[in-house]
Design a protein around this motif. Structure first.
Motif, PDB file in Angstrom:
ATOM      1  N   PHE A 194      -3.660   8.944   7.699  1.00  0.00           N
ATOM      2  CA  PHE A 194      -4.338   8.404   7.089  1.00  0.00           C
ATOM      3  C   PHE A 194      -5.810   8.242   7.872  1.00  0.00           C
ATOM      4  CE2 PHE A 194      -6.912   5.230   4.935  1.00  0.00           C
ATOM      5  CZ  PHE A 194      -7.141   5.559   3.941  1.00  0.00           C
ATOM      6  N   ALA A 195      -5.569   7.786   8.879  1.00  0.00           N
ATOM      7  CA  ALA A 195      -6.737   7.652  10.007  1.00  0.00           C
ATOM      8  C   ALA A 195      -7.094   9.058  10.648  1.00  0.00           C
ATOM      9  CB  ALA A 195      -6.504   6.539  10.868  1.00  0.00           C
ATOM     10  N   SER A 196      -6.315   9.700  11.022  1.00  0.00           N
ATOM     11  CA  SER A 196      -6.770  10.819  11.677  1.00  0.00           C
ATOM     12  C   SER A 196      -7.328  12.041  10.705  1.00  0.00           C
ATOM     13  CB  SER A 196      -5.307  11.717  12.419  1.00  0.00           C
ATOM     14  OG  SER A 196      -4.571  12.073  11.220  1.00  0.00           O
ATOM     15  N   TYR A 197      -7.027  11.840   9.415  1.00  0.00           N
ATOM     16  CA  TYR A 197      -7.630  12.768   8.498  1.00  0.00           C
ATOM     17  C   TYR A 197      -9.206  12.932   8.654  1.00  0.00           C
ATOM     18  CZ  TYR A 197      -9.627  14.169   3.903  1.00  0.00           C
ATOM     19  OH  TYR A 197     -10.289  15.372   2.924  1.00  0.00           O
ATOM     20  N   TYR A 198     -10.085  11.827   9.011  1.00  0.00           N
ATOM     21  CA  TYR A 198     -11.428  11.305   8.964  1.00  0.00           C
ATOM     22  C   TYR A 198     -12.071  11.966  10.494  1.00  0.00           C
ATOM     23  CZ  TYR A 198     -10.605   9.101   4.600  1.00  0.00           C
ATOM     24  OH  TYR A 198     -10.078   8.726   3.260  1.00  0.00           O
ATOM     25  N   ASP A 199     -12.167  13.205  10.365  1.00  0.00           N
ATOM     26  CA  ASP A 199     -12.683  13.801  11.721  1.00  0.00           C
ATOM     27  C   ASP A 199     -13.939  13.997  11.771  1.00  0.00           C
ATOM     28  OD1 ASP A 199     -12.539  15.029  14.206  1.00  0.00           O
ATOM     29  OD2 ASP A 199     -12.223  16.968  13.303  1.00  0.00           O
ATOM     30  N   PRO A 200     -14.867  13.238  12.601  1.00  0.00           N
ATOM     31  CA  PRO A 200     -16.345  13.281  12.442  1.00  0.00           C
ATOM     32  C   PRO A 200     -16.788  14.582  12.792  1.00  0.00           C
ATOM     33  CG  PRO A 200     -15.629  11.307  13.739  1.00  0.00           C
ATOM     34  CD  PRO A 200     -14.252  12.011  13.520  1.00  0.00           C
TER      35      PRO A 200
ATOM     36  N   GLY B  20      -1.922   1.451  -2.497  1.00  0.00           N
ATOM     37  CA  GLY B  20      -0.651   0.137  -2.444  1.00  0.00           C
ATOM     38  C   GLY B  20       0.283   0.570  -1.257  1.00  0.00           C
ATOM     39  N   MET B  21       0.735   1.887  -0.829  1.00  0.00           N
ATOM     40  CA  MET B  21       1.573   2.137   0.208  1.00  0.00           C
ATOM     41  C   MET B  21       0.925   1.381   1.321  1.00  0.00           C
ATOM     42  SD  MET B  21       2.989   5.857   1.504  1.00  0.00           S
ATOM     43  CE  MET B  21       1.523   6.705   1.905  1.00  0.00           C
ATOM     44  N   MET B  22      -0.333   1.668   1.665  1.00  0.00           N
ATOM     45  CA  MET B  22      -0.737   1.194   2.942  1.00  0.00           C
ATOM     46  C   MET B  22      -0.842  -0.642   3.020  1.00  0.00           C
ATOM     47  SD  MET B  22      -2.336   3.701   4.828  1.00  0.00           S
ATOM     48  CE  MET B  22      -3.796   2.761   5.756  1.00  0.00           C
ATOM     49  N   ALA B  23      -0.826  -1.116   1.874  1.00  0.00           N
ATOM     50  CA  ALA B  23      -0.582  -2.416   1.622  1.00  0.00           C
ATOM     51  C   ALA B  23       0.899  -2.706   1.855  1.00  0.00           C
ATOM     52  CB  ALA B  23      -0.966  -3.082   0.105  1.00  0.00           C
ATOM     53  N   ALA B  24       1.706  -2.097   1.566  1.00  0.00           N
ATOM     54  CA  ALA B  24       3.240  -2.171   1.546  1.00  0.00           C
ATOM     55  C   ALA B  24       3.482  -2.313   3.154  1.00  0.00           C
ATOM     56  CB  ALA B  24       4.093  -1.186   1.026  1.00  0.00           C
ATOM     57  N   TYR B  25       2.721  -1.500   3.851  1.00  0.00           N
ATOM     58  CA  TYR B  25       2.925  -1.599   5.589  1.00  0.00           C
ATOM     59  C   TYR B  25       1.874  -2.482   6.094  1.00  0.00           C
ATOM     60  CZ  TYR B  25       6.328   2.210   4.927  1.00  0.00           C
ATOM     61  OH  TYR B  25       7.562   2.806   4.804  1.00  0.00           O
ATOM     62  N   GLY B  26       1.339  -3.468   5.364  1.00  0.00           N
ATOM     63  CA  GLY B  26       0.573  -4.570   6.206  1.00  0.00           C
ATOM     64  C   GLY B  26      -1.029  -3.734   6.747  1.00  0.00           C
ATOM     65  N   GLU B  27      -1.307  -2.638   5.996  1.00  0.00           N
ATOM     66  CA  GLU B  27      -2.499  -1.786   6.498  1.00  0.00           C
ATOM     67  C   GLU B  27      -3.723  -1.800   5.198  1.00  0.00           C
ATOM     68  OE1 GLU B  27      -3.148  -1.127   9.256  1.00  0.00           O
ATOM     69  OE2 GLU B  27      -1.127  -1.145  10.518  1.00  0.00           O
ATOM     70  N   LEU B  28      -3.674  -2.531   4.551  1.00  0.00           N
ATOM     71  CA  LEU B  28      -4.778  -2.642   3.299  1.00  0.00           C
ATOM     72  C   LEU B  28      -5.888  -2.745   3.907  1.00  0.00           C
ATOM     73  CD1 LEU B  28      -5.456  -2.445   0.296  1.00  0.00           C
ATOM     74  CD2 LEU B  28      -5.166  -4.946   0.304  1.00  0.00           C
ATOM     75  N   ASP B  29      -6.189  -3.444   4.814  1.00  0.00           N
ATOM     76  CA  ASP B  29      -7.499  -3.447   5.374  1.00  0.00           C
ATOM     77  C   ASP B  29      -8.086  -2.266   6.079  1.00  0.00           C
ATOM     78  OD1 ASP B  29      -5.589  -3.783   7.392  1.00  0.00           O
ATOM     79  OD2 ASP B  29      -6.677  -5.091   8.782  1.00  0.00           O
TER      80      ASP B  29
ATOM     81  N   THR C 286       9.921   9.864   2.176  1.00  0.00           N
ATOM     82  CA  THR C 286      10.961   9.285   2.951  1.00  0.00           C
ATOM     83  C   THR C 286      10.115   8.406   3.826  1.00  0.00           C
ATOM     84  OG1 THR C 286      10.609  10.664   4.653  1.00  0.00           O
ATOM     85  CG2 THR C 286      12.145  11.497   2.864  1.00  0.00           C
ATOM     86  N   PRO C 287      11.087   7.304   4.399  1.00  0.00           N
ATOM     87  CA  PRO C 287      10.460   6.174   5.187  1.00  0.00           C
ATOM     88  C   PRO C 287       9.936   6.736   6.362  1.00  0.00           C
ATOM     89  CG  PRO C 287      12.616   5.567   4.451  1.00  0.00           C
ATOM     90  CD  PRO C 287      12.461   6.960   3.812  1.00  0.00           C
ATOM     91  N   ALA C 288      10.269   7.702   6.736  1.00  0.00           N
ATOM     92  CA  ALA C 288       9.674   8.490   8.193  1.00  0.00           C
ATOM     93  C   ALA C 288       8.515   8.934   7.618  1.00  0.00           C
ATOM     94  CB  ALA C 288      10.615   9.492   8.767  1.00  0.00           C
ATOM     95  N   GLU C 289       8.385   9.824   6.776  1.00  0.00           N
ATOM     96  CA  GLU C 289       7.074  10.232   6.008  1.00  0.00           C
ATOM     97  C   GLU C 289       5.869   9.056   5.719  1.00  0.00           C
ATOM     98  OE1 GLU C 289       8.782  14.332   3.881  1.00  0.00           O
ATOM     99  OE2 GLU C 289       8.482  12.636   2.595  1.00  0.00           O
ATOM    100  N   ARG C 290       6.506   8.250   5.183  1.00  0.00           N
ATOM    101  CA  ARG C 290       5.408   7.147   5.044  1.00  0.00           C
ATOM    102  C   ARG C 290       4.895   6.498   6.005  1.00  0.00           C
ATOM    103  NH1 ARG C 290       9.873   5.660   1.052  1.00  0.00           N
ATOM    104  NH2 ARG C 290      10.006   3.530   2.059  1.00  0.00           N
ATOM    105  N   GLU C 291       5.968   6.306   7.002  1.00  0.00           N
ATOM    106  CA  GLU C 291       5.291   5.554   8.262  1.00  0.00           C
ATOM    107  C   GLU C 291       4.442   6.542   8.924  1.00  0.00           C
ATOM    108  OE1 GLU C 291       8.578   4.342  10.258  1.00  0.00           O
ATOM    109  OE2 GLU C 291       9.311   2.850   9.140  1.00  0.00           O
ATOM    110  N   ALA C 292       4.699   7.686   9.056  1.00  0.00           N
ATOM    111  CA  ALA C 292       3.744   8.697   9.735  1.00  0.00           C
ATOM    112  C   ALA C 292       2.441   8.707   9.014  1.00  0.00           C
ATOM    113  CB  ALA C 292       4.446  10.038   9.839  1.00  0.00           C
ATOM    114  N   TYR C 293       2.572   8.602   7.559  1.00  0.00           N
ATOM    115  CA  TYR C 293       1.286   8.697   7.008  1.00  0.00           C
ATOM    116  C   TYR C 293       0.268   7.452   7.212  1.00  0.00           C
ATOM    117  CZ  TYR C 293      -2.278   9.337   3.256  1.00  0.00           C
ATOM    118  OH  TYR C 293      -3.339   9.202   2.306  1.00  0.00           O
ATOM    119  N   VAL C 294       0.996   6.460   7.020  1.00  0.00           N
ATOM    120  CA  VAL C 294       0.164   5.086   7.436  1.00  0.00           C
ATOM    121  C   VAL C 294      -0.348   4.786   8.941  1.00  0.00           C
ATOM    122  CG1 VAL C 294       0.541   2.464   7.467  1.00  0.00           C
ATOM    123  CG2 VAL C 294       1.462   3.885   5.379  1.00  0.00           C
TER     124      VAL C 294
END
Length: 329
Positions: free
Chosen positions: A144-150, A195-204, A132-140
């Motif tokens: 996605f970033a919080s997964y990488y926990d040092p 692709g999903m990250m790119a769709a929300y402008g977060e490909l970088d 869903t849009p809410a799920e995609r926005e939460a992931y992006v």
């Protein structure tokens, strides 16, 4: 030489040696007899090889002598020299032999990832399948970033999970289905996420977080899948070798691949656990990942080429793998 007559004359000695190798305990006289028979049968094997090289008899006597050697000399105790040889010679030889299979897998998987990513980024209907849009926005924006926990625990979790996947690709490679499934799933999954990250402008952001560890991690998965597919193809087309012999030889060598990949995945796990989610500049993170990948391929190409030119394949030595019936071709 009359091979039948030779066999009839010496069979009692061979049978007696076989009996002694199977006894759990030997007294002094039996131990002396074992040594004498071992020497005699070694001479018999040499005679057969030079005068009448019957492959069945050669294999039989070689196996008998191998068992007797263990009773005479004891089991082989691994030494540091064996460990060094395994790491410097055996593993790179096994990895080097699947390099072209790996290249083919890389090309196909990259193509699948690009196609999947492009469709998710440009086609709203395909993007909608990502949640869903809410799920995609939460992931992006967060997940996605919080997964990488040092930390060490995260690095260990990543390593064990990826090493298990690589081992499955090799171990179940003979099916042909499982390694293909794992490769396709990983390629499409990574591509769709990008692709999903790119769709929300977060490909970088996606590239900054996936590249440091992903360069080596995904390469290791590609190598594991390639090794599994190579084992499957060996079952389909064993070449001049009997199918059972070909599968045994390739299977042992590809287990070496799995062990070597566990080491490579340990390195990528450390990068993922301590570099990807760290506060280091993004360019430095990618440089570290690129260095890890370059080190892997230098290890494979330089040491692997040298080992294969010396006639090694990553399989066990002949004295541990057993004699193989000679084949033509």
């Amino acid at each position: 030489m009359d091979l039948d007559a030779f066999t009839a004359v010496h069979s009692p000695q061979w049978e007696r040696l076989r009996q002694l190798t199977r006894k759990r305990r030997l007294d002094g006289a039996e131990a002396d007899e074992l040594v004498r028979l071992y020497q005699a049968v070694a001479t018999h094997l040499s005679t057969v090889r030079s005068a009448a090289p019957d492959p069945v008899l050669v294999t039989r006597l070689s196996d008998l002598l191998s068992r007797a050697r263990v009773r005479v000399a004891g089991t082989h105790e691994p030494a540091w020299a064996d460990v060094v040889r395994f790491v410097v010679v055996t593993v790179p030889a096994a990895l080097y032999r699947v390099r072209w299979w790996t290249l083919g897998v890389v090309v196909v998987c990259l193509a699948l990832a690009v196609v999947a990513g492009y469709r998710v980024a440009t086609e709203p209907d395909v993007l909608a399948q990502m949640g869903t849009p809410a799920e995609r926005e939460a992931y992006v924006n967060e997940a996605f970033a919080s997964y990488y926990d040092p930390g060490a625990s995260f690095a260990a979790m990543v390593w064990t999970n990826n090493a298990w996947i690589a081992a499955q690709c090799v171990g179940l490679g003979i099916t042909g289905v499982w390694p293909a499934f794992v490769l396709i799933q990983n390629a499409v999954g990574v591509g769709a996420t990008g692709g999903m990250m790119a769709a929300y402008g977060e490909l970088d952001l996606f590239l900054q977080l996936i590249a440091p560890h992903g360069l080596l991690e995904l390469t290791a998965v590609f190598v594991a899948g390639a090794a599994g597919l190579k084992l499957f193809w060996t079952a389909v087309s064993p070449g001049p070798r009997p199918r059972s012999v070909a599968l045994a030889q390739e299977g042992r060598a590809l287990v070496t691949v799995a062990i070597g990949l566990a080491g490579a995945l340990a390195v990528s796990g450390l990068v993922e656990g301590y570099v990807t989610g760290s506060a280091l500049p993004w360019w430095l993170k990618i440089v570290i990942g690129a260095i890890a990948l370059a080190g892997f391929w230098v290890y494979v190409v330089v040491l692997g080429r040298r080992a294969t030119q010396a006639g090694l394949s990553g399989d066990l030595d002949a004295d541990r793998a057993g004699e193989v019936v000679p084949t033509v071709g």
